[in-house]
Write a protein that holds these residues in place. Structure first.
Motif, mmCIF file in Angstrom:
data_model
loop_
_atom_site.group_PDB
_atom_site.id
_atom_site.type_symbol
_atom_site.label_atom_id
_atom_site.label_comp_id
_atom_site.label_asym_id
_atom_site.label_seq_id
_atom_site.Cartn_x
_atom_site.Cartn_y
_atom_site.Cartn_z
ATOM 1 N N ASN A 231 0.866 -1.174 0.000
ATOM 2 C CA ASN A 231 0.000 0.000 0.000
ATOM 3 C C ASN A 231 0.908 1.230 0.000
ATOM 4 O O ASN A 231 1.233 1.777 1.046
ATOM 5 C CB ASN A 231 -0.915 -0.018 1.232
ATOM 6 C CG ASN A 231 -1.892 1.133 1.218
ATOM 7 O OD1 ASN A 231 -2.078 1.799 0.202
ATOM 8 N ND2 ASN A 231 -2.517 1.377 2.350
ATOM 9 N N VAL A 232 1.329 1.646 -1.164
ATOM 10 C CA VAL A 232 2.293 2.726 -1.309
ATOM 11 C C VAL A 232 1.577 4.066 -1.364
ATOM 12 O O VAL A 232 0.644 4.249 -2.136
ATOM 13 C CB VAL A 232 3.137 2.531 -2.593
ATOM 14 C CG1 VAL A 232 4.108 3.673 -2.786
ATOM 15 C CG2 VAL A 232 3.867 1.205 -2.543
ATOM 16 N N LYS A 233 2.034 4.992 -0.524
ATOM 17 C CA LYS A 233 1.457 6.331 -0.519
ATOM 18 C C LYS A 233 2.411 7.366 -1.105
ATOM 19 O O LYS A 233 1.990 8.402 -1.581
ATOM 20 C CB LYS A 233 1.076 6.728 0.902
ATOM 21 C CG LYS A 233 -0.053 5.881 1.449
ATOM 22 C CD LYS A 233 -0.511 6.355 2.792
ATOM 23 C CE LYS A 233 -1.728 5.532 3.166
ATOM 24 N NZ LYS A 233 -1.800 5.102 4.485
ATOM 25 N N TYR A 234 3.687 7.085 -1.033
ATOM 26 C CA TYR A 234 4.701 8.001 -1.549
ATOM 27 C C TYR A 234 5.708 7.213 -2.371
ATOM 28 O O TYR A 234 6.111 6.131 -1.988
ATOM 29 C CB TYR A 234 5.447 8.700 -0.411
ATOM 30 C CG TYR A 234 4.565 9.503 0.498
ATOM 31 C CD1 TYR A 234 4.145 10.780 0.124
ATOM 32 C CD2 TYR A 234 4.142 9.009 1.717
ATOM 33 C CE1 TYR A 234 3.329 11.536 0.952
ATOM 34 C CE2 TYR A 234 3.321 9.750 2.552
ATOM 35 C CZ TYR A 234 2.924 11.010 2.163
ATOM 36 O OH TYR A 234 2.122 11.747 2.983
ATOM 37 N N VAL A 235 6.108 7.799 -3.475
ATOM 38 C CA VAL A 235 7.157 7.208 -4.293
ATOM 39 C C VAL A 235 8.205 8.286 -4.490
ATOM 40 O O VAL A 235 7.911 9.379 -4.972
ATOM 41 C CB VAL A 235 6.625 6.730 -5.665
ATOM 42 C CG1 VAL A 235 7.769 6.222 -6.531
ATOM 43 C CG2 VAL A 235 5.567 5.662 -5.484
ATOM 44 N N GLY A 236 9.423 7.975 -4.081
ATOM 45 C CA GLY A 236 10.521 8.911 -4.256
ATOM 46 C C GLY A 236 11.501 8.342 -5.254
ATOM 47 O O GLY A 236 11.375 7.201 -5.697
ATOM 48 N N LYS A 237 12.445 9.155 -5.608
ATOM 49 C CA LYS A 237 13.491 8.659 -6.495
ATOM 50 C C LYS A 237 14.822 9.224 -6.040
ATOM 51 O O LYS A 237 14.882 10.274 -5.385
ATOM 52 C CB LYS A 237 13.207 8.982 -7.961
ATOM 53 C CG LYS A 237 13.039 10.444 -8.283
ATOM 54 C CD LYS A 237 12.687 10.622 -9.740
ATOM 55 C CE LYS A 237 12.579 12.097 -10.059
ATOM 56 N NZ LYS A 237 12.352 12.324 -11.467
#
Length: 96
Positions: free
Chosen positions: A59-65
């Protein structure tokens, strides 16, 4: 792990070293692609991300790189009300 003796054997040569530090990039890529096509175990660094990272199962709420690591970290810590004491982000980030 790539074994230099295996690469040398494929090329009809005798392996003379102790480590794979004398393997050319071309030999490395040939070995890697041969291993993949033969269905042999391949180091996870070279396997497709979907084989060891299952984003649909989370359950991903934030995706960074990585390219925006500093900005993403600041955004997350502010929005999640997390105090992060980082005096020199670039220096400290290279340690982790």
């Amino acid at each position: 792990m790539i074994h230099a003796d295996e690469i040398a054997r494929k090329k009809g040569q005798q392996y003379m070293g102790e480590c794979a530090n004398d393997v050319s990039f071309v030999d490395f890529v040939d070995h890697l692609t041969d291993s993949i096509l033969d269905g042999k175990c391949v180091n996870s660094h070279f396997s497709p991300s979907h084989e060891h990272c299952l984003p649909c199962a989370l359950n991903v709420k934030y995706v960074g790189k990585f390219e925006t690591l500093k900005e993403d970290t600041i955004f997350l810590t502010q929005n999640l009300s997390i105090h992060l004491d980082v005096k020199d982000f670039e220096r400290d980030a290279t340690k982790d």
